[in-house]
Design a protein around this motif. Structure first.
Motif, PDB file in Angstrom:
ATOM      1  N   GLU A  26      -0.342  -0.438  -8.575  1.00 39.42           N
ATOM      2  CA  GLU A  26      -0.254   0.792  -7.735  1.00 39.42           C
ATOM      3  C   GLU A  26       0.029   1.939  -8.800  1.00 39.42           C
TER       4      GLU A  26
ATOM      5  N   CYS B 105      -3.699   3.800  -8.458  1.00 43.58           N
ATOM      6  CA  CYS B 105      -3.594   4.211  -7.050  1.00 43.58           C
ATOM      7  C   CYS B 105      -3.037   5.775  -7.156  1.00 43.58           C
TER       8      CYS B 105
ATOM      9  N   THR C  30     -10.220   3.264  -1.431  1.00 47.90           N
ATOM     10  CA  THR C  30      -9.415   2.112  -1.437  1.00 47.90           C
ATOM     11  C   THR C  30      -9.595   1.250  -2.504  1.00 47.90           C
TER      12      THR C  30
ATOM     13  N   GLN D 267       4.418  -6.503   2.524  1.00 53.65           N
ATOM     14  CA  GLN D 267       4.564  -5.005   3.033  1.00 53.65           C
ATOM     15  C   GLN D 267       5.446  -3.993   2.044  1.00 53.65           C
TER      16      GLN D 267
ATOM     17  N   ALA E  80       4.020   0.334  -1.277  1.00 50.30           N
ATOM     18  CA  ALA E  80       3.603   1.640  -0.527  1.00 50.30           C
ATOM     19  C   ALA E  80       2.016   1.676  -0.482  1.00 50.30           C
ATOM     20  N   ALA E  81       1.210   1.463  -1.555  1.00 44.44           N
ATOM     21  CA  ALA E  81      -0.283   1.575  -1.540  1.00 44.44           C
ATOM     22  C   ALA E  81      -0.884   0.521  -0.445  1.00 44.44           C
TER      23      ALA E  81
ATOM     24  N   ARG F 238       0.558  -0.482   2.325  1.00 46.71           N
ATOM     25  CA  ARG F 238       1.059  -0.028   3.480  1.00 46.71           C
ATOM     26  C   ARG F 238      -0.135   1.146   3.913  1.00 46.71           C
ATOM     27  N   ASP F 239      -0.310   2.299   2.989  1.00 47.21           N
ATOM     28  CA  ASP F 239      -1.002   3.619   3.377  1.00 47.21           C
ATOM     29  C   ASP F 239      -2.331   3.346   3.112  1.00 47.21           C
ATOM     30  N   GLY F 240      -2.943   2.316   2.704  1.00 50.55           N
ATOM     31  CA  GLY F 240      -4.298   1.753   2.687  1.00 50.55           C
ATOM     32  C   GLY F 240      -5.328   2.153   1.262  1.00 50.55           C
ATOM     33  N   ARG F 241      -4.285   2.897   0.311  1.00 47.06           N
ATOM     34  CA  ARG F 241      -5.025   3.053  -1.074  1.00 47.06           C
ATOM     35  C   ARG F 241      -5.249   1.722  -1.767  1.00 47.06           C
TER      36      ARG F 241
END
Length: 455
Positions: free
Chosen positions: A308, A312, A318, A363, A366-367, A369-372
């Motif tokens: 991440e 990201c 993505t 989960q 963060a990446a 969860r937000d789709g990155r």
């Protein structure tokens, strides 16, 4: 899950192997302690083997018998009349009624833990299993059926089920505690059960990056890559941009380094950033990351956090992430080329194979969860641009920066003198000193003697 493995009979062995399972950290080395009829430790055992001396001799047996066909030429373990009941939390009367092998198992358990560089107090309350292979016991028959014994400790003293349970009780460890009787195969069956308990997915499913990740399944792999200069190749699956291997420092835990696939997050992140700087490729251009995915919760989280941070940060599309370990299991030394083979075949076909056993991706990233970042769970088409292949390995390195001041404790002062004399008689071993420092960093209950030495 760390484990203890013992065999009972003419020999007593113990191995400690630490792994990662469920949410329990730590992994590392294997230690064995041995007593035979002729030796009190592994060094004496080795000396007997290399000197080619037969240790089986005539002499007084522990049992009294009058059968003409029973020989008195046997191997005999020494010091069976000595036992520190208070240290091992055993009632005095019970200690006198215990099977001698049960007492020796406790003693060797302590020795093996100590030789592994651990303080027994570090194991307190942890998920650690005990597996013992045991067979027939003359002491068991005598203890159960001797009518002269009226204090009630006979059955608990000689019951084979207590061999493992007593060690678990003494250490206050919470894993499985089993004594296995499979006749002459008892030791190997106990070892088999112990190995199944450490860092292996019980159901054979490697759940890389899943919420319910619980270890990896082991698997065989043999693979070969044929490398050529691009101008000479008649067939091209992919172009190698850069390959780099480097030792990444481990995580420093409360009791020392955390072993296994765990790595220091900042060090791993720095390594990846430097890699792409040296390759002159932006990490945001990477389309797919073939990650390691060991399916140990701590290691998976650390790896995804590093991905991440590196891939990201300023990403507009993505990032796809997967792990071939979920498809076929952990292939040990072949893991790197196995992952590369999956990627090359993906280039050839135009789609990357999805992860197995990942119904619920974790989960806590963060990446994700937000789709990155997206874990590939179904076969997915790729553009065949840049792909990264990450690998991790459990390689031990020792670098001693420890001063030569050594502080130790023991049950009594006389034992300290023996230890100090032994240390002074040999060249300094930095690894040994590091283990001793780790052992005695905290108090060992029952140790009354204190001392120090400057080497």
């Amino acid at each position: 899950m760390p484990l203890f493995y013992f065999t009972r009979g003419e020999q007593t062995c113990m191995a400690i192997s630490q792994s990662i399972m469920d949410n329990v950290t730590v992994v590392s080395f294997t230690i064995f302690k041995i007593i035979y009829n002729f030796s009190k430790n592994s060094e004496q055992f080795l000396q007997c083997c290399v000197s080619q001396v037969n240790p089986v001799t005539a002499g007084e047996s522990r049992w009294k018998f009058k059968h003409p066909e029973v020989t008195n030429i046997t191997g005999k373990v020494s010091d069976l009349d000595r036992f520190d009941a208070q240290f091992f939390k055993v009632h005095y009367r019970l200690a006198n009624s215990m099977d001698p092998m049960a007492r020796k198992l406790l003693e060797l358990a302590y020795e093996a833990i100590y030789d592994a560089g651990l303080n027994p107090i570090e194991l307190d309350g942890k998920k650690i299993g005990v597996f013992i292979g045991s067979g027939l016991s003359e002491t068991e028959n005598r203890g159960c059926y001797d009518y002269k014994t009226k204090h009630g400790f006979g059955i608990t003293g000689v019951s084979k089920t207590m061999y493992a349970n007593r060690i678990s009780y003494w250490l206050n460890i919470k894993g499985p505690s089993n004594t296995i009787d499979s006749a002459c195969c008892g030791s190997t069956v106990a070892l088999e059960q112990a190995i199944l308990a450490i860092n292996l997915a019980r159901d054979g499913k490697t759940k890389s990056f899943a919420e319910n990740a619980d270890g990896c399944a082991r698997s065989d792999a043999i693979n070969i890559l044929y490398l050529q200069k691009a101008r000479d190749a008649l067939r091209v699956y992919g172009e190698v941009v850069k390959v780099k291997n480097q030792f990444i420092s481990r995580i420093a835990g409360e009791t020392g380094q955390v072993f296994g696939f765990n790595r220091d997050l900042s060090s791993l992140t720095l390594f990846l950033k430097q890699f792409y700087d040296e390759a002159n490729v932006s990490a945001e251009e990477v389309e797919f990351v073939e990650a390691f995915g060991s399916a140990s919760p701590e290691s998976d989280k650390m790896e995804l956090q590093a991905i991440e941070k590196v891939f990201c940060g300023n990403r507009t599309d993505t990032l796809l992430v997967g792990s071939v370990m979920s498809n076929i299991g952990y292939t040990d030394c072949a893991s790197g080329i196995t992952a590369m083979t999956k990627v090359l075949l993906g280039y050839h076909k135009g789609e990357i194979a999805g992860n197995l056993h990942c119904e619920k991706p974790r989960q806590d990233i963060a990446a994700l969860r937000d789709g990155r970042m997206h874990l590939v769970r179904d076969n997915q088409s790729i553009r065949c641009t840049y792909t990264a292949v990450n690998g991790l390995s459990d390689i031990t390195r020792y670098k001693s920066t420890i001063p030569r001041l050594l502080t130790l404790s023991s049950r009594q002062d006389s034992n300290l003198s023996k230890i100090f004399d032994d240390l002074k008689s040999r060249p300094i071993d930095p690894e040994e000193l590091a283990l001793l420092h780790n052992i005695h960093a905290n108090n060992i209950p029952g140790h009354l003697g204190r001392g120090y030495i400057i080497l």
